[in-house]
Design an enzyme around this catalytic site. Structure first.
Site, PDB file in Angstrom:
ATOM      1  N   ASN A 103       0.856  -1.208  -0.075  1.00 31.42           N
ATOM      2  CA  ASN A 103      -0.051   0.027  -0.204  1.00 31.42           C
ATOM      3  C   ASN A 103       0.823   1.241  -0.129  1.00 31.42           C
ATOM      4  OD1 ASN A 103       0.837  -0.585   2.724  1.00 31.42           O
ATOM      5  ND2 ASN A 103      -0.873   0.343   3.575  1.00 31.42           N
TER       6      ASN A 103
ATOM      7  N   ASP B 178       3.394  -6.082  11.638  1.00 32.25           N
ATOM      8  CA  ASP B 178       2.386  -4.720  10.724  1.00 32.25           C
ATOM      9  C   ASP B 178       3.159  -3.685  11.115  1.00 32.25           C
ATOM     10  OD1 ASP B 178       0.587  -3.619   9.426  1.00 32.25           O
ATOM     11  OD2 ASP B 178      -1.096  -4.044  10.807  1.00 32.25           O
TER      12      ASP B 178
END
Lengths: 428, 323
Positions: free
Chosen positions: A98, A309
């Site tokens: 992303n 993450d």
């Protein structure tokens, strides 16, 4: 170190789960490659690193990292992200797509790899987008992107919500044996929520996200795995319900795996009290019930990897009202000590813990690392398992400071990190 | 009045929520408010108490009564009051918000009264800036001066209910609890005072795990929820709730959860009816109840709001009153 020179890491506790090794041993490195482990004969011109009192393990593999480059260099770069990784003992990272542009084309994959070769100090493995532009409509070129260097596919940060598109993705990926990684949150249940739905969200008056937003999506995806036979992996799994679904799918023999993040198994939504935007991420910190279920899932072996993450943010994106704040926390530098809490807490053994951060994620991604097998690249971490220290958001090595662990007293300190036999981080 | 000021326990810099405000502190602010009420009935409604003090009203959300109430409260005590209304889209306002506050802080006001559409906005400001902040409503989270004025209003009516204190008093807060900062601040304040609070409304308009979160009894049927209560506090139902499938229609909402005279008859004979305003007649409350001065204390709430805000401003603007 020249490529021909040899290096001996002497007298450490070598923990190498892939080779069932946990003993005091020496590791001999030649030309950036593991040559031997045990009591090898020492070459005459060998440099020696004394690892007495330290754990010597394969360099950690974090299969879920946001490096922000290209496009969001003000949040982080490949250079700053891999610097954080090295400081955390992480020698391989899977970089989520992303970015801007999205990693949805072989040329972007090439760009990320080029940048990593120049500015990165650990191995970077790009994850390609499942759908073009992360829009959830058209598939990306899985085959060409794998050839360009992708190791898996994910629309992470957003969910492949359309059942038909997810079905095609899982099915088409079979042609290449590719892994599909889902960020599982049903958008219609997230619906403007900015933290876990529960007692804390009710008291703070913040719109909540029910745990079912994740489990419903995982339940659906598992049925699609059954339909297609694809390889499916749940990113940053955070709820008891989703974990139960994954365990059920595994019992049926389906190719379903999951990773958990340290913040999800060590913190709960109560960390949001005071509207702390450093405790905001997606999926959100959950209830104590969910947290305990994750610990059980780790102990039982349902969980295949611990992944951070890692999501660096600029201060402006976090220094706002809670609902307006960006999602995400940094995690690379706290991965090891927070995961070691699982060992100190008696949930799993040290080799099991290391396996969740080395050979297991490496196997999922099909990458040649995460073990001290002769012939493997000499990626290693040396750490003092017992050293206490306090996490300080102002003293992290990357560009961002958005850690939810600021002030936490932890045990386990990385002393040296080696990539291909070269020291990329040294404490102090 | 002077004696009451001496006896107060107020030593906080901000008023952000009712969360950690104890009973003695609430009673002390009620005392001060009661003493200020007299000023509002004078021919010349002004005292010099806050002469030379500066109050800024910063409203990021539309408000008529709360803003007016704070403005008048300041002016009646001779403070200089500045009103700032900022049109808010509530999205990505962060830097603007903290920069605006930093700018205002540089002008050295004694207190900044803030209303904002995001829960926690004032706590965020209080953490990053030095200005003294009064929360005039943040998102769904808190509206402490509303709770204080409601407690004062109930306190005034205790004798009529034949009660000496809040202990055992039954209060039903009815309607859209989920989106209500008034409900959240009132349940905290009233529970602290010893009252027994119930939440009444459709399940879709209740916060998650509501009993555990707020230590209340929950009723989904209005008739059961207000049976025998001493106070019926109605909340406004925003018209846009239909769009997100919380309730199907105004007609059905009023049919099941509207306060009518017939339903009110199920409450205690001496029960009072409250509403923080602005009211939606025919949505959550029938005009026959709203306008019944035997039962409705809605306008008394407004008057008490002025007195309570005078008390709060007085306390926060004058550090010597806090010791």
């Amino acid at each position: 170190m020249g490529s021909g020179q040899s290096l001996l890491i002497r007298g450490g506790r070598v923990v190498d789960p892939a080779n069932q090794r946990d003993e005091t041993a020496d590791v001999l490195i030649e030309g950036g490659i593991i040559r031997a482990v045990g009591r090898p004969e020492i070459p005459s011109d060998c440099r020696i690193i004394d690892a007495d009192g330290l754990v010597v393990a394969p360099g950690l593999v974090d299969m879920h990292v946001h490096l922000r480059e290209p496009g969001y260099e003000y949040k982080g770069t490949i250079a700053s992200g891999t610097r954080s990784a090295a400081a955390g003992g992480v020698t391989s990272v899977a970089a989520m797509p992303n970015t801007k542009p999205v990693t949805d084309d072989p040329s972007v994959v090439g760009h990320v790899l080029d940048k990593a070769r120049v500015g990165g100090i650990v191995n970077v493995y790009p994850v390609g987008a499942i759908t073009k532009g992360l829009l959830g409509v058209e598939l990306t070129e899985f085959g060409l992107m794998l050839e360009a260097g992708c190791v898996a596919f994910s629309d992470d940060g957003t969910t492949v919500a359309d059942s038909g598109v997810m079905r095609r993705a899982l099915d088409y990926a079979r042609a290449f044996g590719a892994l599909i990684i889902q960020h599982a949150e049903d958008p219609s249940l997230v619906s403007g929520g900015c933290m876990n739905e529960g007692v804390t969200s009710s008291r703070l008056g913040l719109p909540g996200i029910p745990a079912e937003s994740e489990s419903i999506m995982v339940d659906r995806d598992i049925r699609l795995v059954q339909l297609t036979g694809g390889r499916y992996h749940v990113a940053h799994l955070s709820t008891a319900g989703a974990l139960e679904a994954v365990a059920g799918a595994q019992a049926k023999g389906l190719s379903v795996t999951c990773e958990v993040a340290p913040h999800h198994f060590s913190l709960t939504d109560e960390a949001v009290n005071g509207y702390d935007t450093y405790a905001k991420m997606a999926p959100p910190l959950r209830s104590e019930f969910d947290r305990k279920a994750l610990l059980e899932g780790i102990a039982r072996g349902t969980v295949s990897a611990i992944a951070t993450d890692h999501a660096p943010h600029d201060e402006d994106s976090k220094k706002v009202e809670f609902c307006c704040a960006a999602n995400g926390v940094v995690g690379l530098e706290t991965l090891l000590p927070v995961s070691l809490e699982l060992v100190f807490g008696g949930i799993i053994t040290l080799p099991q813990c290391i396996a969740l951060m080395t050979c297991k994620p490496a196997k999922l991604l099909g990458i040649h690392c995460g073990a001290l097998t002769p012939g493997f690249p000499a990626d290693l971490v040396l750490f003092d398992m017992m050293e206490m220290w306090q996490v300080d958001s102002g003293r992290l090595h990357g560009s961002a400071r958005n850690t939810p662990f600021h002030g936490r007293k932890v045990r386990g300190r990385v002393k040296k990190t080696l990539v291909a036999g070269k020291i990329v981080f040294e404490e102090g | 009045m002077v004696e009451m000021m001496k006896s107060n326990l107020w030593n906080r810099k901000h008023l952000l929520s009712m969360r950690d405000i104890g009973r003695a502190e609430i009673l002390s602010i009620l005392d001060t408010a009661a003493s200020f009420r007299e000023v509002n009935h004078r021919d010349i409604k002004k005292v010099p108490t806050l002469r030379g003090k500066t109050i800024i009203n910063l409203f990021y959300e539309n408000s008529t009564r709360t803003r007016t109430s704070f403005e008048l409260a300041g002016k009646r005590m001779s403070a200089d009051v500045i009103n700032m209304s900022v049109a808010s889209s509530s999205v990505k306002k962060g830097e603007t918000l903290i920069d605006t506050l930093a700018t205002l802080q540089a002008m050295n006001p004694d207190v900044v009264v803030v209303r904002h559409s995001e829960s926690g906005a004032q706590e965020f400001l209080a953490r990053h800036l030095n200005a003294a902040i009064i929360n005039a409503g943040d998102g769904r989270h808190a509206h402490p001066t509303q709770a204080l004025l409601d407690i004062l209003t109930i306190h005034d009516h205790l004798p009529i209910m034949g009660r000496e204190g809040f202990e055992g008093l039954k209060v039903a807060i009815c309607g859209d609890i989920l989106h209500s900062r008034v409900a959240r601040s009132n349940v905290q304040g009233l529970t602290t005072m010893g009252a027994e609070v119930r939440f009444v409304g459709p399940p879709t308009l209740m916060p998650a795990r509501v009993e555990e979160a707020f230590n209340v009894k929950v009723f989904h049927r209005m008739e059961e929820g207000i049976a025998g209560v001493n106070v019926v506090m109605m909340l406004r139902l925003q018209q846009e709730r239909m769009a997100k499938a919380y309730v199907p229609s105004i007609r059905e909402y009023f049919h099941y959860w509207g306060l009518t005279r017939k339903r009110l008859a199920l409450a205690s004979e001496t029960a009072i009816v409250m509403h923080p305003g602005p009211m939606n007649r025919g949505v959550e409350i029938a005009s026959e109840v709203a306008d019944d001065l035997e039962r409705s204390v809605i306008l008394e709430q407004v008057a008490n709001g002025l007195a309570v805000r005078m008390a709060v401003l007085y306390r926060l603007c004058t550090p010597q009153s806090r010791s």
